[in-house]
Motif scaffolding. Structure first.
Motif, mmCIF file in Angstrom:
data_model
loop_
_atom_site.group_PDB
_atom_site.id
_atom_site.type_symbol
_atom_site.label_atom_id
_atom_site.label_comp_id
_atom_site.label_asym_id
_atom_site.label_seq_id
_atom_site.Cartn_x
_atom_site.Cartn_y
_atom_site.Cartn_z
ATOM 1 N N LEU A 77 0.763 -1.234 0.200
ATOM 2 C CA LEU A 77 0.025 0.077 -0.059
ATOM 3 C C LEU A 77 0.794 1.136 -0.002
ATOM 4 C CD1 LEU A 77 -1.991 -2.185 0.925
ATOM 5 C CD2 LEU A 77 -3.076 -0.763 2.264
ATOM 6 N N ASP A 78 0.296 2.534 -0.593
ATOM 7 C CA ASP A 78 1.034 3.593 -0.557
ATOM 8 C C ASP A 78 0.831 4.501 0.836
ATOM 9 O OD1 ASP A 78 1.530 6.318 -1.067
ATOM 10 O OD2 ASP A 78 1.102 6.168 -3.378
ATOM 11 N N ASN A 79 1.523 4.532 1.689
ATOM 12 C CA ASN A 79 1.367 5.122 2.951
ATOM 13 C C ASN A 79 1.049 6.568 2.731
ATOM 14 O OD1 ASN A 79 1.682 2.561 3.835
ATOM 15 N ND2 ASN A 79 3.391 3.091 5.400
ATOM 16 N N ALA A 80 1.536 7.133 2.033
ATOM 17 C CA ALA A 80 1.361 8.663 1.886
ATOM 18 C C ALA A 80 -0.119 9.015 1.247
ATOM 19 C CB ALA A 80 2.560 9.330 0.843
ATOM 20 N N ARG A 81 -0.573 8.220 0.395
ATOM 21 C CA ARG A 81 -1.880 8.474 0.120
ATOM 22 C C ARG A 81 -3.025 8.130 1.196
ATOM 23 N NH1 ARG A 81 -2.181 6.316 -5.823
ATOM 24 N NH2 ARG A 81 -4.217 7.173 -5.682
ATOM 25 N N LEU A 82 -2.620 7.092 1.623
ATOM 26 C CA LEU A 82 -3.669 6.472 2.752
ATOM 27 C C LEU A 82 -3.651 7.550 3.667
ATOM 28 C CD1 LEU A 82 -2.983 2.783 2.912
ATOM 29 C CD2 LEU A 82 -4.877 3.859 1.835
ATOM 30 N N TRP A 83 -2.566 8.351 4.038
ATOM 31 C CA TRP A 83 -2.622 9.188 5.286
ATOM 32 C C TRP A 83 -3.412 10.432 4.957
ATOM 33 C CZ3 TRP A 83 -0.780 14.123 5.638
ATOM 34 C CH2 TRP A 83 -0.603 14.615 7.052
ATOM 35 N N GLU A 84 -3.613 10.607 3.709
ATOM 36 C CA GLU A 84 -4.460 11.923 3.417
ATOM 37 C C GLU A 84 -6.017 12.013 3.776
ATOM 38 O OE1 GLU A 84 -4.193 11.954 -0.844
ATOM 39 O OE2 GLU A 84 -2.181 12.657 -0.856
ATOM 40 N N LEU A 85 -6.449 12.933 4.142
ATOM 41 C CA LEU A 85 -7.877 13.162 4.814
ATOM 42 C C LEU A 85 -8.515 14.116 3.950
ATOM 43 C CD1 LEU A 85 -7.331 12.975 8.590
ATOM 44 C CD2 LEU A 85 -8.312 11.333 7.266
ATOM 45 N N PRO A 86 -9.848 14.006 3.975
ATOM 46 C CA PRO A 86 -10.623 15.397 3.229
ATOM 47 C C PRO A 86 -10.358 16.466 4.238
ATOM 48 C CG PRO A 86 -12.135 13.179 3.404
ATOM 49 C CD PRO A 86 -10.673 12.992 4.231
ATOM 50 N N PRO A 87 -10.366 17.672 3.542
ATOM 51 C CA PRO A 87 -10.188 18.815 4.337
ATOM 52 C C PRO A 87 -11.282 19.135 5.240
ATOM 53 C CG PRO A 87 -11.079 19.385 1.886
ATOM 54 C CD PRO A 87 -10.765 17.759 2.189
ATOM 55 N N GLU A 88 -12.477 18.402 5.203
ATOM 56 C CA GLU A 88 -13.592 18.512 6.410
ATOM 57 C C GLU A 88 -13.191 18.011 7.508
ATOM 58 O OE1 GLU A 88 -15.087 18.715 2.204
ATOM 59 O OE2 GLU A 88 -13.941 17.253 3.074
ATOM 60 N N VAL A 89 -12.340 17.048 7.636
ATOM 61 C CA VAL A 89 -11.793 16.350 8.857
ATOM 62 C C VAL A 89 -11.028 17.144 9.605
ATOM 63 C CG1 VAL A 89 -10.723 14.183 9.964
ATOM 64 C CG2 VAL A 89 -12.028 14.176 8.057
ATOM 65 N N GLU A 90 -11.424 17.891 11.043
ATOM 66 C CA GLU A 90 -10.715 18.323 11.790
ATOM 67 C C GLU A 90 -9.641 17.623 12.380
ATOM 68 O OE1 GLU A 90 -11.170 21.592 15.572
ATOM 69 O OE2 GLU A 90 -12.695 20.184 15.279
ATOM 70 N N VAL A 91 -8.472 17.844 12.365
ATOM 71 C CA VAL A 91 -7.224 17.168 12.858
ATOM 72 C C VAL A 91 -6.779 17.769 14.197
ATOM 73 C CG1 VAL A 91 -5.062 15.870 12.760
ATOM 74 C CG2 VAL A 91 -6.750 15.890 10.990
ATOM 75 N N LEU A 92 -6.739 17.068 15.387
ATOM 76 C CA LEU A 92 -6.321 17.523 16.506
ATOM 77 C C LEU A 92 -5.147 17.026 17.155
ATOM 78 C CD1 LEU A 92 -9.869 17.905 18.399
ATOM 79 C CD2 LEU A 92 -8.827 19.760 16.964
ATOM 80 N N ARG A 93 -4.135 17.693 17.423
ATOM 81 C CA ARG A 93 -2.811 17.265 17.975
ATOM 82 C C ARG A 93 -3.180 17.220 19.390
ATOM 83 N NH1 ARG A 93 2.781 17.531 17.052
ATOM 84 N NH2 ARG A 93 2.018 18.774 15.033
#
Length: 359
Positions: A77-93
């Protein structure tokens, strides 16, 4: 918000993306969301949902007591592309330190609330584990172990050096232009085989062909019998195959199913019908069967397994909702095995109960 996904690995990101594409308000919590995935994720191509990004597709071989040309294509699998998220997802550190129904508490003191919280942080607990140590070499250096354009799923031929009798195999897969992963793997052991032993064995394989062992290495530890987490998805949600360690393809395939359930006010529990629970229980007994085999019996077991028709192999490796197919496959495998292997298998809970239930 509608959905809070805790954990940003392949399962968590696949679910967050699928839920966002259904119009749900989704947040994903991860202590280090920018961290690249260093593990190699791979699967049989026919297990992957359409459109899954891959970096290589290969013919597959295996070595047990003989060589097997396998009739299933194998993909990394392509990790870099699997890692991508739609811009609608809020990512919280952030780091979650406590959970209750519909809310989580973060290490910085914040409390987040959601209609549904899904745990995608991975599996914890259990005793049996798959462990591995791998290195990346050039195609020329890998040539003694795997041919160009091919993946060796298992090579059970014993390495030149080993300090224990535990069976291990070499896993060799192409990662892209002039890059091949060579990984010494312990399929299942309770507790997991120490990494130092795997490193010694891998080095001895490379030394035998004059290949220098790179300093950078990939380390793997996959719990095989960890309990399923409540509201869990991915490895922590019981989607790792207890007898093979595979689980990413299953999570990718089922993320849309769980996203539909979340949109309907349900959650990951929709994945666990009576039949899938029984299949999982039998797979756990399959793990018991593998752990019961003597070291010399493991290659013989897989020699018989790779002689099964491809559909029977799929029943065991890939299908999680076909109880009849799984039981039938394991009975075929039992009946085709030598008596010394049958004796070990019959002593395990898995095969004993399977045979009794078959009447």
């Amino acid at each position: 918000m509608d959905v809070l996904v805790v954990g940003g690995g392949p399962a968590g990101r696949a679910l967050a993306g699928a839920a966002a594409r259904r119009g749900l308000e989704v947040s994903l919590v991860d202590p280090r969301p920018e961290r690249p995935w260093r593990a190699t994720y791979a699967a049989w191509s026919d297990e992957l949902p359409e459109g899954t990004p891959v970096v290589t597709r290969s013919r597959a071989r295996a070595f047990s007591t003989a060589e097997h040309v396998l009739e299933r294509e194998y993909s990394v699998l392509d990790n870099a592309r699997l890692w991508e998220l739609p811009p609608e997802v809020e990512v919280l550190r952030a780091r979650v330190i406590a959970r209750a129904e519909g809310r989580v508490r973060l290490a910085d003191g914040r409390v987040l609330r959601a209609r549904r919280v899904v745990d995608a942080t991975g599996s914890r607990g259990g005793r049996a584990a798959q462990t591995a140590v791998g290195v990346v070499v050039s195609q020329a250096e890998a040539e003694p172990f795997v041919a160009p354009g091919e993946a060796v799923i298992m090579d059970w031929r014993r390495p030149p050096s080993a300090t224990t009798g535990d069976p291990t195999f070499l896993y060799a897969v192409p990662l892209g232009p002039d890059r091949v992963l060579l990984e010494e793997t312990s399929l299942a052991r309770a507790p997991g085989l120490p990494l130092a032993e795997l490193r010694l064995r891998l080095r001895s394989r490379l030394d035998a062909h004059g290949v220098r062992m790179p300093s950078a290495e990939e380390r793997v530890r996959i719990p095989l019998d960890a309990p399923k987490a409540e509201d869990g998805f991915g490895a922590g949600g019981g989607l790792v195959h207890p007898a093979t360690g595979y689980g990413v393809a299953t999570a990718l395939r089922l993320a849309p199913v769980v996203a539909d359930a979340l949109a309907a006010g349900e959650g990951p529990e929709v994945l666990w019908t009576q039949e899938t629970r029984m299949v999982h229980a039998l797979r756990l007994r399959g793990l018991t069967a593998l752990l019961s085999l003597a070291p010399r019996e493991i290659p013989e077991f897989f020699h018989r397994f790779f002689h099964l028709p491809v559909e029977n192999q799929r029943e065991y490796l890939s299908h999680r909702d076909d109880l009849r197919g799984l039981t039938s496959t394991m009975l075929i495998l039992f009946r085709s095995s030598p008596w010394r292997v049958r004796a070990s298998l019959a002593g395990s809970v898995f095969f004993g109960q399977s045979l009794l239930n078959s009447g």
